[in-house]
Structure formats: C-alpha cells, structure tokens
Design an enzyme around this catalytic site. Structure first.
Site, PDB file in Angstrom:
ATOM      1  N   LYS A  72      -7.526  -8.190   7.924  1.00 38.50           N
ATOM      2  CA  LYS A  72      -7.186  -7.432   9.130  1.00 38.50           C
ATOM      3  C   LYS A  72      -7.495  -5.955   8.921  1.00 38.50           C
ATOM      4  O   LYS A  72      -7.784  -5.224   9.867  1.00 38.50           O
ATOM      5  CB  LYS A  72      -5.720  -7.648   9.527  1.00 38.50           C
ATOM      6  CG  LYS A  72      -4.674  -7.047   8.594  1.00 38.50           C
ATOM      7  CD  LYS A  72      -3.280  -7.317   9.124  1.00 38.50           C
ATOM      8  CE  LYS A  72      -2.167  -6.953   8.146  1.00 38.50           C
ATOM      9  NZ  LYS A  72      -1.930  -5.516   7.969  1.00 38.50           N
TER      10      LYS A  72
ATOM     11  N   GLN B 140      -3.089   5.309   5.833  1.00 37.03           N
ATOM     12  CA  GLN B 140      -3.599   4.976   7.166  1.00 37.03           C
ATOM     13  C   GLN B 140      -3.864   6.226   7.998  1.00 37.03           C
ATOM     14  O   GLN B 140      -4.757   6.239   8.845  1.00 37.03           O
ATOM     15  CB  GLN B 140      -2.612   4.063   7.896  1.00 37.03           C
ATOM     16  CG  GLN B 140      -2.483   2.690   7.233  1.00 37.03           C
ATOM     17  CD  GLN B 140      -1.466   1.794   7.904  1.00 37.03           C
ATOM     18  OE1 GLN B 140      -1.027   2.051   9.030  1.00 37.03           O
ATOM     19  NE2 GLN B 140      -1.069   0.721   7.238  1.00 37.03           N
TER      20      GLN B 140
ATOM     21  N   ASP C  88       0.668  -4.066  -0.960  1.00 39.25           N
ATOM     22  CA  ASP C  88       0.945  -5.322  -0.253  1.00 39.25           C
ATOM     23  C   ASP C  88       1.055  -6.516  -1.205  1.00 39.25           C
ATOM     24  O   ASP C  88       1.436  -7.611  -0.781  1.00 39.25           O
ATOM     25  CB  ASP C  88      -0.131  -5.601   0.807  1.00 39.25           C
ATOM     26  CG  ASP C  88      -0.115  -4.576   1.935  1.00 39.25           C
ATOM     27  OD1 ASP C  88       0.772  -3.706   1.941  1.00 39.25           O
ATOM     28  OD2 ASP C  88      -1.001  -4.644   2.806  1.00 39.25           O
TER      29      ASP C  88
ATOM     30  N   ARG D 255     -10.831  -1.616  11.073  1.00 39.68           N
ATOM     31  CA  ARG D 255     -11.761  -0.486  10.921  1.00 39.68           C
ATOM     32  C   ARG D 255     -13.046  -0.771  11.687  1.00 39.68           C
ATOM     33  O   ARG D 255     -13.550   0.076  12.426  1.00 39.68           O
ATOM     34  CB  ARG D 255     -12.061  -0.267   9.441  1.00 39.68           C
ATOM     35  CG  ARG D 255     -10.884   0.343   8.699  1.00 39.68           C
ATOM     36  CD  ARG D 255     -11.035   0.149   7.204  1.00 39.68           C
ATOM     37  NE  ARG D 255     -10.038   0.899   6.457  1.00 39.68           N
ATOM     38  CZ  ARG D 255      -8.748   0.559   6.354  1.00 39.68           C
ATOM     39  NH1 ARG D 255      -8.292  -0.516   6.967  1.00 39.68           N
ATOM     40  NH2 ARG D 255      -7.905   1.297   5.650  1.00 39.68           N
TER      41      ARG D 255
ATOM     42  N   ARG E 202       8.690   3.741  11.994  1.00 39.81           N
ATOM     43  CA  ARG E 202       7.682   4.007  10.948  1.00 39.81           C
ATOM     44  C   ARG E 202       7.021   5.358  11.244  1.00 39.81           C
ATOM     45  O   ARG E 202       6.492   5.569  12.336  1.00 39.81           O
ATOM     46  CB  ARG E 202       6.654   2.864  10.879  1.00 39.81           C
ATOM     47  CG  ARG E 202       7.293   1.548  10.448  1.00 39.81           C
ATOM     48  CD  ARG E 202       6.275   0.426  10.329  1.00 39.81           C
ATOM     49  NE  ARG E 202       5.343   0.634   9.228  1.00 39.81           N
ATOM     50  CZ  ARG E 202       4.307  -0.150   8.979  1.00 39.81           C
ATOM     51  NH1 ARG E 202       4.060  -1.184   9.764  1.00 39.81           N
ATOM     52  NH2 ARG E 202       3.511   0.086   7.956  1.00 39.81           N
TER      53      ARG E 202
ATOM     54  N   ARG F   8      10.995  -3.135   2.268  1.00 40.78           N
ATOM     55  CA  ARG F   8      10.646  -4.306   1.445  1.00 40.78           C
ATOM     56  C   ARG F   8      11.359  -4.312   0.093  1.00 40.78           C
ATOM     57  O   ARG F   8      11.542  -5.381  -0.498  1.00 40.78           O
ATOM     58  CB  ARG F   8       9.123  -4.375   1.247  1.00 40.78           C
ATOM     59  CG  ARG F   8       8.397  -4.759   2.508  1.00 40.78           C
ATOM     60  CD  ARG F   8       6.886  -4.787   2.341  1.00 40.78           C
ATOM     61  NE  ARG F   8       6.278  -5.427   3.509  1.00 40.78           N
ATOM     62  CZ  ARG F   8       4.980  -5.434   3.766  1.00 40.78           C
ATOM     63  NH1 ARG F   8       4.136  -4.825   2.943  1.00 40.78           N
ATOM     64  NH2 ARG F   8       4.520  -6.041   4.841  1.00 40.78           N
TER      65      ARG F   8
ATOM     66  N   ARG G 158       5.035 -10.803   5.042  1.00 36.73           N
ATOM     67  CA  ARG G 158       4.887 -10.935   3.584  1.00 36.73           C
ATOM     68  C   ARG G 158       6.165 -11.442   2.907  1.00 36.73           C
ATOM     69  O   ARG G 158       6.093 -11.998   1.808  1.00 36.73           O
ATOM     70  CB  ARG G 158       4.401  -9.625   2.960  1.00 36.73           C
ATOM     71  CG  ARG G 158       3.074  -9.172   3.536  1.00 36.73           C
ATOM     72  CD  ARG G 158       2.252  -8.277   2.651  1.00 36.73           C
ATOM     73  NE  ARG G 158       1.124  -7.750   3.404  1.00 36.73           N
ATOM     74  CZ  ARG G 158       0.038  -8.434   3.741  1.00 36.73           C
ATOM     75  NH1 ARG G 158      -0.107  -9.683   3.352  1.00 36.73           N
ATOM     76  NH2 ARG G 158      -0.925  -7.882   4.464  1.00 36.73           N
TER      77      ARG G 158
ATOM     78  N   LYS H 224       1.325 -12.141  11.978  1.00 37.03           N
ATOM     79  CA  LYS H 224       0.847 -10.746  11.900  1.00 37.03           C
ATOM     80  C   LYS H 224      -0.471 -10.642  11.128  1.00 37.03           C
ATOM     81  O   LYS H 224      -1.378  -9.917  11.524  1.00 37.03           O
ATOM     82  CB  LYS H 224       1.914  -9.866  11.244  1.00 37.03           C
ATOM     83  CG  LYS H 224       1.477  -8.415  11.056  1.00 37.03           C
ATOM     84  CD  LYS H 224       2.620  -7.588  10.494  1.00 37.03           C
ATOM     85  CE  LYS H 224       2.184  -6.290   9.871  1.00 37.03           C
ATOM     86  NZ  LYS H 224       1.539  -5.301  10.712  1.00 37.03           N
TER      87      LYS H 224
ATOM     88  N   SER I 117       1.237   7.593   3.763  1.00 31.78           N
ATOM     89  CA  SER I 117       0.467   6.415   4.172  1.00 31.78           C
ATOM     90  C   SER I 117      -1.003   6.798   4.226  1.00 31.78           C
ATOM     91  O   SER I 117      -1.367   7.781   4.879  1.00 31.78           O
ATOM     92  CB  SER I 117       0.924   5.913   5.539  1.00 31.78           C
ATOM     93  OG  SER I 117       0.022   4.924   6.007  1.00 31.78           O
TER      94      SER I 117
HETATM   95  O1  LIG Z   1      -5.314   0.860   5.853  1.00 36.80           O
HETATM   96  C1  LIG Z   1      -4.913  -0.296   5.801  1.00 36.80           C
HETATM   97  O2  LIG Z   1      -5.547  -1.248   6.292  1.00 36.80           O
HETATM   98  C2  LIG Z   1      -3.621  -0.560   5.122  1.00 36.80           C
HETATM   99  C3  LIG Z   1      -3.100   0.373   4.251  1.00 36.80           C
HETATM  100  C4  LIG Z   1      -1.837   0.162   3.506  1.00 36.80           C
HETATM  101  O3  LIG Z   1      -0.831   0.966   4.081  1.00 36.80           O
HETATM  102  P1  LIG Z   1      -0.380   2.399   3.464  1.00 36.80           P
HETATM  103  O4  LIG Z   1      -1.574   3.251   3.391  1.00 36.80           O
HETATM  104  O5  LIG Z   1       0.605   2.872   4.475  1.00 36.80           O
HETATM  105  O6  LIG Z   1       0.189   2.116   2.105  1.00 36.80           O
HETATM  106  C5  LIG Z   1      -1.405  -1.304   3.538  1.00 36.80           C
HETATM  107  O7  LIG Z   1      -0.075  -1.418   3.094  1.00 36.80           O
HETATM  108  C6  LIG Z   1      -1.531  -1.906   4.908  1.00 36.80           C
HETATM  109  O8  LIG Z   1      -1.168  -3.266   4.916  1.00 36.80           O
HETATM  110  C7  LIG Z   1      -2.957  -1.850   5.392  1.00 36.80           C
HETATM  111  C1  LIG Z   2       2.021  -2.940   5.648  1.00 38.70           C
HETATM  112  C2  LIG Z   2       1.288  -3.832   6.309  1.00 38.70           C
HETATM  113  O1  LIG Z   2       0.657  -3.619   7.496  1.00 38.70           O
HETATM  114  P1  LIG Z   2       0.700  -2.379   8.502  1.00 38.70           P
HETATM  115  O2  LIG Z   2       1.125  -1.146   7.755  1.00 38.70           O
HETATM  116  O3  LIG Z   2      -0.710  -2.270   9.006  1.00 38.70           O
HETATM  117  O4  LIG Z   2       1.667  -2.742   9.580  1.00 38.70           O
HETATM  118  C3  LIG Z   2       1.051  -5.185   5.729  1.00 38.70           C
HETATM  119  O5  LIG Z   2       0.237  -5.931   6.296  1.00 38.70           O
HETATM  120  O6  LIG Z   2       1.665  -5.539   4.703  1.00 38.70           O
END
Ligand SMILES: O=C(O)C1=C[C@@H](OP(=O)(O)O)[C@@H](O)[C@H](O)C1
Ligand SMILES: C=C(OP(=O)(O)O)C(=O)O
Length: 412
Positions: free
Chosen positions: A23, A148, A291, A28, A99, A322, A370, A394, A146
């Site tokens: 995913k 992200q 993860d 992306r 979040r 978690r 998870r 998910k 993060s």
């Molecule tokens: O960029 C991504 O696809 C992800 C980055 C990670 O999050 P963090 O960067 O918040 O650790 C990961 O835990 C998440 O499941 C997916």
């Molecule tokens: C943290 C996760 O996803 P997201 O942050 O994209 O919700 C995950 O898939 O474990």
C-alpha cells in the site's frame, strides 16, 4: 464478524500465498500518476483499503475527503490538495483525528498553502483552501516524528516554482520509506538528490512523465507468514511476488526472522520460507521498519526467545498506541514488553506455555490491522481468538482467506 477462532490443523504447514501489493508503493504511485493528469499505467495496485480509499478520493469532486484510518492517504492527499490549490476538507476516523499532522501543515503553509484546522490545532480535520507560492526554496522539518510528512512534501516539490531543498532535523526514522519515495519519483522522471550525512534532500523543479509502473508485493504483509513458519513445528511456505531487491524497508524481516528460525530463499517468483535453527536471543532496532515490531514481539514472546527492542517510539502515534496494545495483549500469555530505558529500550519477556485445558486467549485488536495479523500466527502452535478480525482490510483484505490455508479459521 465479531471474532474468529484460529486453531492449529495438526498437519505440517504447506502453502503458496499470493500476497497483495504494498500500500505504501501504491499510494505513492497514485499521487505521482495524479500529478501527470492520470496518464500512467499502474499495475498490481494494492487491494488494501488505504489504497482503494486513495484511488476513490483522487477521482472524486466531493468537497470532503474522508481517509478513514489511512495515514499515508491523509498526509499525501493533504499535501496534494494544498499545493495544487484545491479546496478540500480532510478528515478521518476518530483515531486519525488524534494522529499529528502539524509539522506537515506548518511546512505547507510556509510554502504558501492556505490551511485551516477545523478541530484541534495540529490534527485533522482540516481544510485546504488554495495556494499562492511564497517562493521559499528551502525548508527545515523534523525527521523524527513521521517520515510521511517528508514523503508528502518531496512528491509535490517538483511542482513548486524552483523545486525544494528539505533539511531534515533530529534523528531520522522510517528512512527506507523516504528512499522509496525518492526512487519512485525517479522512476516517474524527476531525480531528487539526497545527502543522508547532511540530512538534506534536493528536489529539482520538473514534471512527472506518464509511466508504466508495477507495484511489488507487500513485505509488511509477508512478515506474518515468516512468523507462522517460525512458530510451526514443520512448515514450507512460498510467498509470491516479492523481489530480492525491494524498495520496502520491511524486507528487513528476512534478517530478523533468520534469528527466529526462518530460512528465506529467493525463488525468482518470490520467497520460499522453511525452518532452521533459531538464535538464543534477539536484538532489533525498528527505527527503519516500525511496522515489523508487532510481528516480531509476538513471535519472540511465544517462541520464548528474549528480545531487546529499540526504535519503537513512533508506534505510539500509529493506528493505536501499539506499545500499550502489545503490552496489554502479551500479558494475557504471561509475556510482556517491558520499557527498560524510558522511551528508548524495551525487552520482550517470554510467554508461559498454556495449560492443556485452558480456554483460548482472546486478543483485542484496537482498530489496528497489525494487532490482528501479528497475533494470528500463534495458531501455528495453539488456538487463539481474534476480536474484530475485519481490521485486516486496511492493508491485507484477503488475510483470513489466505490464513485458512495454514490454520482452522472459524467465524464466531
Ligand atoms: O510512508 C509510508 O508508506 C509509511 C511510513 C511509516 O510511517 P512513519 O513514517 O509515520 O513511521 C509506516 O509506519 C507506515 O505504515 C507507512
Ligand atoms: C502505520 C501504518 O499505516 P499508516 O500510518 O499509513 O496509517 C501501518 O500500516 O502500520
């Protein structure tokens, strides 16, 4: 379905699993495709709800984008709508609204995005309301909350008037997810330059090119099958669609599970998992593969292999806290995840063997896919009951169907 009972079959485990795709890579690719005006051919997109939600929200004119519980969808779409000047209300589940997104919003505002918080500052829901470039060419952003946020900014940066240089501060986490972003950007025709020593990424201005792109199978989803093999007496599982050179940091599961007794061999079509001798103890830093922590914690605890974990701080701001969820559920087995150095080092304590006539332990899943998938492999040894099994949708909607090839799976 309120719960499933998962039980050992009593037979040696043999299975071939066609994993869904990543995913992370899918989400992306979808943003990059959207920036070409949807002119790419994306193959093997994930069946994960997070990806299906992304597809839907990129295609609709609705004023509100409800990402449900998808972190990447929230962060990537916020950047996409903000920097392409679209007016959208971004919202999600109650947990998604807990979040944090403040660091990303601050960065987008500095670049010229008009964004208003609709609830609590720093958290969804929020509204993107247009974009007027400030001409900013360089931006600092923390890299320890993060990744992200960084991926979201990087993917949009070529469309800024002069591109963007990102200075990442603090101890970086989830770095393979950033390199995944940069590699996918390069595959779509824009080449970022990263200097990891200086924690600096330069993204030139440019445009993504219509591209034919195929997504790899999901290594995070693969991790549960490694755990099945580690916990089973006899097992031989082939996982299809995994590559030997992956963009995904969660391919680190190969090295971790080697110590928990899993031999993984690349077959050309994926990986074949068989059993080997396990190590006496385990030390893992999850900074770059957060993860995987739940999979490994449960597996080590049930196998009775003492483990030391670092790099799990970010687990507290994911689908649930978690760390707390693992502690609560592991204690049901007499095991634990003990914080031995505040917010840094944790030790996994081994589980007790169950009493022969004890009722199966019921695992709560906290709206976290998870949690369900990390505890299910225990059924390679003894029965467990997983509450709210639908949470797996998910990232891995066919998880229970696939799992029924290695264990008894009965809806309760
Ligand atoms: O960029 C991504 O696809 C992800 C980055 C990670 O999050 P963090 O960067 O918040 O650790 C990961 O835990 C998440 O499941 C997916
Ligand atoms: C943290 C996760 O996803 P997201 O942050 O994209 O919700 C995950 O898939 O474990």
């Amino acid at each position: 379905m309120n719960a499933v009972s998962v039980t050992p079959t009593g037979q040696p485990i043999r299975a071939t699993i066609a994993l869904t795709s990543s995913k992370s890579e899918s989400n992306r690719a979808l943003i990059l495709d959207a920036l070409t005006g949807f002119r790419c051919h994306l193959h093997n997109l994930s069946s994960a709800r997070d990806t299906q939600t992304m597809i839907r929200l990129l295609r609709t004119d609705d004023a509100t984008a409800d990402v449900l519980d998808a972190g990447t969808t929230m962060r990537f779409l916020t950047a996409y709508f903000a920097l392409t000047g679209q007016t959208k209300t971004m919202t999600g589940t109650p947990r998604m609204c807990e979040r944090p997104i403040g660091l990303l919003v601050e960065a987008l505002r500095a670049l010229g995005a008009d964004i208003a918080y609709l609830g609590k500052d720093g958290y969804p829901p929020l509204q993107t309301r247009g974009f007027q470039s400030t001409g900013l060419q360089e931006l600092s952003i923390r890299g320890d909350v993060s990744s992200q946020y960084i991926s979201a900014l990087a993917m949009l940066a070529p469309y800024l008037p002069t591109g963007l240089t990102l200075n990442l501060t603090g101890t970086l986490g989830s770095v393979p997810y950033i390199t995944m972003t940069l590699q996918q950007m390069a595959a779509f025709g824009v080449r970022p330059e990263a200097d990891w020593g200086a924690q600096r990424i330069h993204i030139p201005a440019g445009t993504y090119q219509p591209t034919d792109y195929t997504i790899e199978s999901d290594w995070s989803g693969a991790s549960y099958w490694f755990s099945v093999v580690a916990l089973a007496d006899e097992a031989d599982i082939e996982l299809l669609g995994l590559k030997d050179e992956s963009l995904q940091g969660d391919s680190a599961i190969v090295g971790i599970m080697d110590q928990l007794g899993v031999q993984a061999t690349y077959t050309g079509k994926g990986y074949r998992l068989t059993k080997k001798a396990a190590a006496g103890q385990l030390t893992v830093d999850f900074t770059n593969c957060p993860d995987l922590a739940q999979t490994v914690a449960v597996c080590a605890a049930i196998k009775g292999i003492p483990a030391t974990f670092t790099g799990i701080e970010s687990l507290k701001i994911k689908e649930t806290d978690r760390v707390l969820a693992l502690q609560t559920e592991l204690r049901k087995f007499g095991a634990d995840l003990v914080e031995v150095e505040p917010n840094h080092r944790y030790e996994v304590r081994a589980a007790n063997a169950p009493q022969p006539d004890a009722a199966p332990v019921r695992i709560d899943t906290y709206d976290d896919h998870r949690m369900a998938m990390a505890f299910a492999p225990i059924a390679a040894r003894y029965p467990v009951i997983i509450e709210e099994p639908g949470v797996v949708a998910k990232s891995y909607p066919s998880f229970w169907e696939d799992f029924s090839t290695v264990a008894g799976v009965t809806a309760l």
